[in-house]
Each structure stands twice: as C-alpha cells, then as structure tokens.
Design a protein around this motif. Structure first.
Motif, short mmCIF file in Angstrom:
data_model
loop_
_atom_site.label_atom_id
_atom_site.label_comp_id
_atom_site.label_asym_id
_atom_site.label_seq_id
_atom_site.Cartn_x
_atom_site.Cartn_y
_atom_site.Cartn_z
N ASP A 1 0.70 -1.00 -0.06
CA ASP A 1 -0.08 0.01 0.24
C ASP A 1 1.03 1.28 0.28
OD1 ASP A 1 -2.58 2.16 0.61
OD2 ASP A 1 -3.05 0.03 1.30
N ASP A 2 0.34 2.43 -0.75
CA ASP A 2 1.56 3.49 -1.45
C ASP A 2 0.87 4.70 -0.23
OD1 ASP A 2 -1.37 3.51 -2.58
OD2 ASP A 2 -0.92 5.55 -2.88
N ASP A 3 0.22 4.42 0.93
CA ASP A 3 -0.85 4.67 1.89
C ASP A 3 0.42 4.30 3.37
OD1 ASP A 3 -1.70 5.63 4.84
OD2 ASP A 3 -3.47 5.78 3.85
N GLU A 4 1.46 4.91 4.54
CA GLU A 4 2.19 4.65 4.65
C GLU A 4 1.88 4.36 6.12
OE1 GLU A 4 6.34 6.32 5.66
OE2 GLU A 4 6.60 5.89 3.39
N SER A 5 0.46 5.24 7.07
CA SER A 5 0.00 4.87 7.66
C SER A 5 -1.36 3.77 7.90
CB SER A 5 -1.05 6.29 7.98
OG SER A 5 -1.88 6.86 7.68
N LEU A 6 -1.92 3.60 6.96
CA LEU A 6 -2.83 2.66 6.47
C LEU A 6 -1.74 1.30 6.68
CD1 LEU A 6 -5.36 1.41 6.21
CD2 LEU A 6 -5.20 1.59 3.87
N LEU A 7 -0.52 1.17 5.73
CA LEU A 7 0.52 -0.25 5.61
C LEU A 7 0.89 -0.13 7.78
CD1 LEU A 7 1.74 -1.67 3.34
CD2 LEU A 7 3.82 -0.36 3.99
N ARG A 8 1.67 0.62 8.11
CA ARG A 8 1.79 0.14 9.33
C ARG A 8 0.25 -0.37 10.21
NH1 ARG A 8 4.39 4.53 9.35
NH2 ARG A 8 3.00 6.02 10.52
N LEU A 9 -0.31 0.13 9.84
CA LEU A 9 -1.25 -0.24 10.96
C LEU A 9 -2.11 -1.46 10.65
CD1 LEU A 9 -3.75 0.82 13.16
CD2 LEU A 9 -5.44 1.42 11.19
N MET A 10 -2.15 -1.27 9.42
CA MET A 10 -2.50 -3.07 9.10
C MET A 10 -1.39 -3.77 9.61
SD MET A 10 -4.93 -3.43 5.53
CE MET A 10 -5.69 -4.63 5.74
N ALA A 11 -0.24 -3.80 9.27
CA ALA A 11 0.73 -4.41 9.38
C ALA A 11 0.56 -5.63 10.90
CB ALA A 11 2.29 -3.93 9.31
N ILE A 12 0.75 -4.28 12.12
CA ILE A 12 0.17 -4.45 13.00
C ILE A 12 -0.84 -5.45 13.34
CG2 ILE A 12 -0.32 -3.30 15.58
CD1 ILE A 12 1.09 -1.20 14.71
N ARG A 13 -1.80 -4.42 12.98
CA ARG A 13 -2.99 -6.03 13.30
C ARG A 13 -3.19 -6.59 13.13
NH1 ARG A 13 -9.01 -4.37 14.26
NH2 ARG A 13 -8.83 -2.14 13.47
N LEU A 14 -2.67 -7.41 11.80
CA LEU A 14 -2.66 -8.80 11.14
C LEU A 14 -1.16 -9.47 11.96
CD1 LEU A 14 -2.09 -8.22 6.85
CD2 LEU A 14 -4.03 -8.85 8.24
N THR A 15 -0.10 -8.75 12.46
CA THR A 15 0.71 -9.87 13.23
C THR A 15 0.36 -10.31 14.16
OG1 THR A 15 2.52 -8.34 12.26
CG2 THR A 15 3.41 -9.53 14.07
N GLY A 16 -0.74 -9.17 14.66
CA GLY A 16 -1.30 -9.74 16.22
C GLY A 16 -2.52 -10.82 15.89
N GLU A 17 -2.55 -11.04 14.62
CA GLU A 17 -3.49 -12.39 14.43
C GLU A 17 -3.08 -13.41 14.15
OE1 GLU A 17 -6.78 -10.84 11.72
OE2 GLU A 17 -7.53 -9.48 12.88
N GLY A 18 -1.85 -13.43 14.23
CA GLY A 18 -0.80 -14.57 13.83
C GLY A 18 -0.35 -14.73 12.58
N TYR A 19 -0.33 -13.60 11.90
CA TYR A 19 0.60 -13.72 9.81
C TYR A 19 1.99 -12.95 10.40
CZ TYR A 19 -4.07 -14.31 8.15
OH TYR A 19 -5.43 -15.49 8.23
N GLN A 20 2.92 -13.80 9.48
CA GLN A 20 3.87 -13.35 9.01
C GLN A 20 3.62 -12.14 8.57
OE1 GLN A 20 6.87 -15.94 8.47
NE2 GLN A 20 5.85 -17.34 9.10
N VAL A 21 4.26 -10.32 8.60
CA VAL A 21 3.66 -9.77 7.79
C VAL A 21 5.02 -9.11 7.08
CG1 VAL A 21 2.55 -7.81 7.52
CG2 VAL A 21 1.12 -9.39 8.73
#
Length: 443
Positions: free
Chosen positions: A12-32
C-alpha cells in the motif's frame, strides 16, 4: 513456512494504513512483510515466497492489477487480494475475471478480510503441498502416509536419511523434500558416493585449490559450496569410504569445509539428505560405517517401499509412463492390452520403479500398434533382467572375483593375499567379510 503461521506481503502506498494493517495482521498470527508500492513488492517476491499478497488497487507507478499481472508472469502461484477505496462492481468483476483471488472495499471489514485471508492461505498451502510431490505418482495408502511425513519433515531444517532398495525413487523423494522446504529457491545438488574413487569424491564434495594435485589446473568450489543455502543429496552414502566419513562428519559438526590443498576453512549452510540401499546398522557393526556420522545423518528416517509392496500403483505408474514416453518419442500408442497389464501387475519387479520405466520405454520403442501387446512386455522384461550393472554392482562383482582368485593362488593365506593386493591384513579381512569369503575354504 508452516501451516500455523502463513505469510502475507502487504502492499500500500499509504504508509499510516500500511503500518496499522501490519500491526493488526501480525497480532492475528500472520508473518507480515510490507512494501510501499508495486515495484518494492516485486523485489521482495523475487527473493521469497508468500502465502498471500494483499495489495491496494490504486497506487502510483505499478497499480494493484498491474502488480497481479507481473506476479503471474513470474509464475508465482500466490493468491492476490486487492483493496480499494474507490471500489466499484466493475473493478471487482474485472479483477476476478483476470484471476485475482478476492476484492475488498475500504474501509476494510476485518471479519471479511480475516475470512478471505484464511481461505487464500489454506488454498495456497494446499496447492504448494501437492505441487512438491507432483512427480511422485501414487494412490497407495502407504505412500500417501509416507509423503505426508516427508512434507512435515521438509518444513524442519533437519537431516534426512532415505532408505530403500535400488530403483524405488530415493532421489525423486529427496528432490521433493527440497521443493517443499524453505530452501526451495536455492540449489538441489546430488552426488552418488559409490560412483567415484575416494580422492575424486573428496574433491567433488569439498572442492580443491589450484595446484592441489596433478591435474588441478584451476580452483574447484565443490558441491558443498554449490549447494550453499540449499540441499546436498548424498546418494548411496553407505558406499562412502570410512576415511572420508570422518571429514564429512567434521564438516557437518562445524558447518565448515576445507578444500583439498587449502589451509582455509569455508563456512557452509547446507541441508543434508542422504540415501542408501544398504543396512547401515549392519554396516556399523562390520566397521564400514561410523556410528557418530550415522546419528548425524539419520535425524529422521524415511523408508521407501519396493514397487511390489505398493502393487496397486503399478497400473497407475504404467499408464503415466506410457503417456509421457509416447509424447517424448512422438509415438501414437494409447494403452496396454489387458494381458499386457496383467503381466505388469503380476511381475516381481526386482529393479522397482526404475525397471518399470525401462520396460515401458522399450515397449513404446518397439510397438507397431496403438495397443501394447503382452509379448512386447515379456520381451522388455527379459531384456531388463539382463541389464547393464551399475558401477557399484560392477565393482562389488570385481572385488568378489578378485578375492576368490587371490585366495586360490595363496591357498587361503590371508597375509600373502594382502601383500599381493597391496593392502594390510585388516583391510583384507574386512573385504573378505563384506563378500562372505572365508580363507578356510581355500586351504
């Protein structure tokens, strides 16, 4: 990459959204792993495999659909899910028609995203699991269980020893384990340890420096360095000379090799898969194989069944081999006659799958009709039983005959026989034990 922790490439080119989604998906057990655009994503995809790519649709430079097309051109079988804040039915239809796995509209419904990601990761891992062993044709329950075990082992970076008679497909399985492992994008290098004399085998494995011996006009890196980061398959490990086994053990313990004629050690990162048709437990008892090396190589043991033990696979294999051989030789042949197939299924197959391959090839080469008749199978079977021996078989036969002649000439005197052979008494006794030759029979 294991089934419990699927990996996602988030683009994603939106860095704030990219960071937020990465944190959320990592918390759900994915390697991001994150990429701020399509070009960055392609660089990451060139060096690593992912279970899912989750990408924004509208991005400057390389947009989401263009990224998907590039991924397809790289022949990366990875599901792609696209997200957009400007979602329309037309966008979704166009994306799915091109083969995109899923399409989400921003703001993202996380329950929908979670469900779609789980489905994509499960589908991709299932496809990868099937793909690694696509060259192993079977419907045998025994083989299916063995392949499940091999796939699980492939995910762990441990040494594997594959046992089984000659011709059962040990190298094919070893290659499959490599393809299913995290080392799949690196080299798979194979060598038959019984096919070369000791000095050449050492040079092939560890390499040599320039001028190390007569004829060494250039430096040779060796198979350990060629396989660095990947897998080294040591076929017929039971035929490796004991003195070389010591050097192999040291290399595996230290993760370092020393090329022949060099004073420098070279670090290596190699997974070892070895194979043998011999009973290594007996070889250890006879002093022909080191116990410490055996336990280093045999972290996991997989024993391949003979073709006779998986007889339900014979018709399946025969038809598959017939089809591929006919295509290779451009011969119009469609099937075996019922009598011919009956003959194939009742054969003992001492040479296992390798012998079956040989028989089918001969039948395809000799047939003049679209249906292969039983007399061609009989002819091919007869010819395959008189096959040219392997180098190991020929060497063993020569050693046996050589011993018989020596002991006849010396009336069973082992000391004189050893002198004539240029060996010491200990070596001579080991050789006699290996070939079940007894000096008392010649006195």
């Amino acid at each position: 990459m294991s089934k419990s922790d699927p990996s996602i490439l988030l683009v994603d080119d939106d860095e704030s959204l990219l960071r937020l989604m990465a944190i959320r998906l990592t918390g759900e057990g994915y390697q991001v792993q994150s990429a701020s655009g399509g070009k960055d994503a392609l660089k990451l995809l060139a060096t690593k495999n992912y279970d899912v790519v989750l990408s924004d649709l509208r991005m400057p430079g390389l947009d989401g659909l263009s990224l998907f097309e590039e991924i397809m051109s790289l022949k990366k079988d990875v599901p792609v899910i696209l997200m957009t804040a400007h979602g329309t039915i037309q966008d979704a239809v166009e994306a799915t028609q091109r083969g995109v796995f899923g399409f989400l509209t921003k703001p993202i419904d996380h329950a929908e995203l979670r469900q779609l990601l789980a489905k994509a990761a499960e589908q991709n891992q299932g496809a990868q699991q099937a793909k690694w062993c696509e060259n192993i044709i079977t419907r045998s329950n025994q083989m299916e269980q063995l392949l499940d075990q091999a796939y699980r082992v492939a995910q762990r970076n441990v040494s594997v020893l594959i046992s089984g008679a000659s011709g059962t497909g040990k190298e094919l399985l070893a290659n499959g384990i490599h393809k299913a492992s995290k080392r799949a994008d690196k080299s798979f290098v194979a060598i038959n340890c019984g096919a070369l004399p000791e000095n050449l085998l050492e040079s092939e494995l560890f390499g040599h420096s320039k001028g190390a011996f007569t004829g060494a006009i250039n430096e040779h890196q060796g198979l350990f360095r060629e396989a660095d980061g990947g897998t080294l398959f040591l076929d017929e490990i039971g035929d490796m000379p004991v003195s070389l086994q010591v050097k192999l053990l040291r290399a595996l313990q230290e993760q370092m090799i020393r090329p022949v004629g060099s004073s420098k050690q070279v670090p290596i990162d190699v997974r070892i898969i070895s194979a043998t048709h011999k009973d290594l437990t007996k070889e250890m008892q006879d002093g022909n194989f080191r116990e410490d090396l055996y336990y280093r190589l045999n972290v996991v043991n997989i024993t391949l069944p003979s073709l006779r033990e998986r007889s339900e696979d014979i018709p399946l294999l025969a038809r598959h081999l017939l089809k591929s051989s006919a295509k290779k030789h451009e011969v119009k042949v469609s099937r075996f006659s019922d009598d011919a197939m009956q003959l194939l299924t009742t054969c003992v197959w001492p040479g296992n799958v390798r012998q079956l391959v040989n028989v089918v090839e001969q039948c395809v080469a000799l047939t003049q009709t679209p249906v292969i008749a039983s007399h061609l199978v009989e002819q091919a079977l007869s010819a395959s039983e008189q096959k040219w021996p392997t180098l190991t078989e020929a060497r063993d036969a020569f050693e046996h005959q050589y011993l018989l002649k020596l002991l006849k000439m010396t009336d069973g005197n082992v000391t004189r026989a050893a002198e004539m052979a240029g060996r010491n008494r200990t070596d001579m006794h080991k050789l006699m034990k290996k070939h079940a030759v007894y000096s008392a029979d010649f006195k």
